[in-house]
Design a protein around this motif. Sequence first.
Motif, short mmCIF file in Angstrom:
data_model
loop_
_atom_site.label_atom_id
_atom_site.label_comp_id
_atom_site.label_asym_id
_atom_site.label_seq_id
_atom_site.Cartn_x
_atom_site.Cartn_y
_atom_site.Cartn_z
N ARG A 1 124.04 96.59 35.58
CA ARG A 1 124.82 97.57 36.36
C ARG A 1 124.00 98.16 37.51
O ARG A 1 124.54 98.44 38.58
CB ARG A 1 125.36 98.69 35.47
CG ARG A 1 126.45 98.25 34.54
CD ARG A 1 127.68 97.80 35.34
NE ARG A 1 128.77 97.55 34.44
CZ ARG A 1 129.41 96.39 34.32
NH1 ARG A 1 129.04 95.36 35.06
NH2 ARG A 1 130.40 96.23 33.49
N ALA A 2 122.72 98.36 37.30
CA ALA A 2 121.88 98.88 38.40
C ALA A 2 121.83 97.86 39.52
O ALA A 2 121.94 98.21 40.70
CB ALA A 2 120.48 99.21 37.90
N ALA A 3 121.68 96.59 39.18
CA ALA A 3 121.66 95.54 40.20
C ALA A 3 122.97 95.52 40.97
O ALA A 3 122.98 95.37 42.20
CB ALA A 3 121.41 94.17 39.56
N ASP A 4 124.08 95.68 40.27
CA ASP A 4 125.39 95.70 40.93
C ASP A 4 125.48 96.84 41.95
O ASP A 4 125.95 96.65 43.07
CB ASP A 4 126.52 95.85 39.91
CG ASP A 4 126.64 94.67 38.96
OD1 ASP A 4 126.11 93.58 39.28
OD2 ASP A 4 127.25 94.85 37.88
N ALA A 5 125.02 98.02 41.55
CA ALA A 5 125.08 99.18 42.44
C ALA A 5 124.17 99.01 43.65
O ALA A 5 124.57 99.27 44.79
CB ALA A 5 124.71 100.45 41.67
N VAL A 6 122.95 98.53 43.42
CA VAL A 6 122.01 98.33 44.52
C VAL A 6 122.51 97.23 45.46
O VAL A 6 122.36 97.33 46.68
CB VAL A 6 120.59 98.04 43.99
CG1 VAL A 6 119.66 97.61 45.11
CG2 VAL A 6 120.03 99.27 43.27
N ARG A 7 123.16 96.23 44.90
CA ARG A 7 123.73 95.16 45.74
C ARG A 7 124.76 95.73 46.73
O ARG A 7 124.78 95.35 47.91
CB ARG A 7 124.39 94.08 44.90
CG ARG A 7 124.98 92.94 45.76
CD ARG A 7 125.65 91.83 44.95
NE ARG A 7 124.72 91.20 44.05
CZ ARG A 7 124.70 91.39 42.71
NH1 ARG A 7 125.60 92.18 42.15
NH2 ARG A 7 123.82 90.76 41.96
N LEU A 8 125.59 96.65 46.27
CA LEU A 8 126.60 97.25 47.15
C LEU A 8 125.94 97.94 48.34
O LEU A 8 126.41 97.82 49.48
CB LEU A 8 127.46 98.24 46.38
CG LEU A 8 128.33 97.66 45.26
CD1 LEU A 8 128.99 98.79 44.48
CD2 LEU A 8 129.36 96.70 45.83
#
Length: 133
Positions: free
Chosen positions: A73-80
């Motif tokens: 989930r952290a990767a998903d947020a940082v990707r955005l």
Amino acid sequence: MENRSGTLLRVLELFKEARIQLIASTISDTVEYGIYRIICAEPARALEELNRAGISANVSEVFAIELDNIPGRAADAVRLLSEAGIGISYLYSFLLAGKGILIFRTDDAPRTEEVITEKGLQTLDDRSLRSMV
């Protein structure tokens, strides 16, 4: 902070006496001074206590988002943020009350606010973060 033995202890003792709850912290240093960044339950009061003790301090505007405690989930947020061309200056990542928490500063606050709103990310303010402690 001065880069000398005992300075960190002085700050921590100050927070202890003032009963200010630390949530996360980090130290980085240079030859001349150290930078002690903290996330705490009462930032305005922490600043007041530090200034009253003659310790140089300031408050930086950061973003705080709450994530489900699921790997990635952290990767998903940082990707955005990354896909929007937003750079992250520094970031804290930790678990609190069963949720993933990201607290970060970016190089484009207005655009960061837009992305957070557009993507429906769950933000935390001082009050909601304090209630999780």
